[in-house]
Design an enzyme around this catalytic site. Structure first.
Site, PDB file in Angstrom:
ATOM      1  N   LEU A  96     -50.057  24.069 -51.746  1.00  0.00           N
ATOM      2  CA  LEU A  96     -50.922  25.136 -51.259  1.00  0.00           C
ATOM      3  C   LEU A  96     -50.403  26.501 -51.742  1.00  0.00           C
ATOM      4  O   LEU A  96     -49.222  26.787 -51.596  1.00  0.00           O
ATOM      5  CB  LEU A  96     -50.943  25.104 -49.730  1.00  0.00           C
ATOM      6  CG  LEU A  96     -52.079  25.913 -49.118  1.00  0.00           C
ATOM      7  CD1 LEU A  96     -53.402  25.161 -49.231  1.00  0.00           C
ATOM      8  CD2 LEU A  96     -51.780  26.201 -47.660  1.00  0.00           C
ATOM      9  N   PRO A  97     -51.291  27.317 -52.321  1.00  0.00           N
ATOM     10  CA  PRO A  97     -50.875  28.636 -52.825  1.00  0.00           C
ATOM     11  C   PRO A  97     -50.643  29.629 -51.695  1.00  0.00           C
ATOM     12  O   PRO A  97     -51.260  30.691 -51.653  1.00  0.00           O
ATOM     13  CB  PRO A  97     -52.048  29.041 -53.720  1.00  0.00           C
ATOM     14  CG  PRO A  97     -53.239  28.389 -53.086  1.00  0.00           C
ATOM     15  CD  PRO A  97     -52.721  27.070 -52.558  1.00  0.00           C
ATOM     16  N   CYS A  98     -49.757  29.286 -50.785  1.00  0.00           N
ATOM     17  CA  CYS A  98     -49.516  30.134 -49.617  1.00  0.00           C
ATOM     18  C   CYS A  98     -48.919  31.491 -50.014  1.00  0.00           C
ATOM     19  O   CYS A  98     -48.937  32.431 -49.230  1.00  0.00           O
ATOM     20  CB  CYS A  98     -48.621  29.428 -48.616  1.00  0.00           C
ATOM     21  SG  CYS A  98     -47.214  28.612 -49.374  1.00  0.00           S
ATOM     22  N   HIS A  99     -48.423  31.605 -51.256  1.00  0.00           N
ATOM     23  CA  HIS A  99     -47.860  32.890 -51.693  1.00  0.00           C
ATOM     24  C   HIS A  99     -48.965  33.912 -51.918  1.00  0.00           C
ATOM     25  O   HIS A  99     -48.696  35.084 -52.089  1.00  0.00           O
ATOM     26  CB  HIS A  99     -47.054  32.676 -52.969  1.00  0.00           C
ATOM     27  CG  HIS A  99     -47.823  32.072 -54.091  1.00  0.00           C
ATOM     28  ND1 HIS A  99     -48.002  30.703 -54.200  1.00  0.00           N
ATOM     29  CD2 HIS A  99     -48.492  32.630 -55.118  1.00  0.00           C
ATOM     30  CE1 HIS A  99     -48.740  30.476 -55.294  1.00  0.00           C
ATOM     31  NE2 HIS A  99     -49.065  31.616 -55.862  1.00  0.00           N
TER      32      HIS A  99
END
Length: 109
Positions: A50-53
């Site tokens: 998941l591109p949580c950044h």
DNA sequence: CGTCTGACGATGC
DNA sequence: GGCATCGCCAGAC
């Protein structure tokens, strides 16, 4: 489905590279306008990949640091995706905040 | 079922 | 403009 959990994950996963979204914004997109805290909780439980950044505070500040190991790592990922930063390692939200309506390159407004 | 927590948001000072 | 406080929602204990 597990409710808002899956909704939040799908929404975060839908953020395109070079764009970022705020916790409150994502919360609103899943039907909980004031559940920014719920997004926080979801990201804590977020699976790998998941591109949580790409999820940041509305003020443009990155996660506290201990989340990704260091803000430098998160910052590097965003820089690599084309996200520019201000002098303080804060994101230029006006430039990079993700907007689902952003499909009109002829209408910058 | 009650209480605490979590990478926030808005407001007040 | 920065810090403190309350509010918010869902999950864990």
């Amino acid at each position: 489905m597990d409710g808002v959990f899956s909704e939040i994950l799908k929404t975060v996963a839908a953020i395109p590279a070079g764009k970022v979204a705020t916790y409150g914004q994502i919360a609103a997109m899943v039907g909980r306008p004031r559940a920014a805290r719920t997004v926080v909780w979801a990201l804590h439980s977020s699976p790998p990949g998941l591109p949580c950044h790409r999820v940041v505070a509305k003020t443009g500040k990155l996660a506290p640091g201990h989340v990704f190991g260091s803000q430098d790592w998160q910052r590097s990922l965003l820089l690599a995706e084309g996200v520019s930063f201000r002098c303080d390692a804060t994101i230029d939200m006006e430039q990079h905040q993700w907007q689902p309506e952003d499909l009109d390159p002829d209408c910058p407004l």
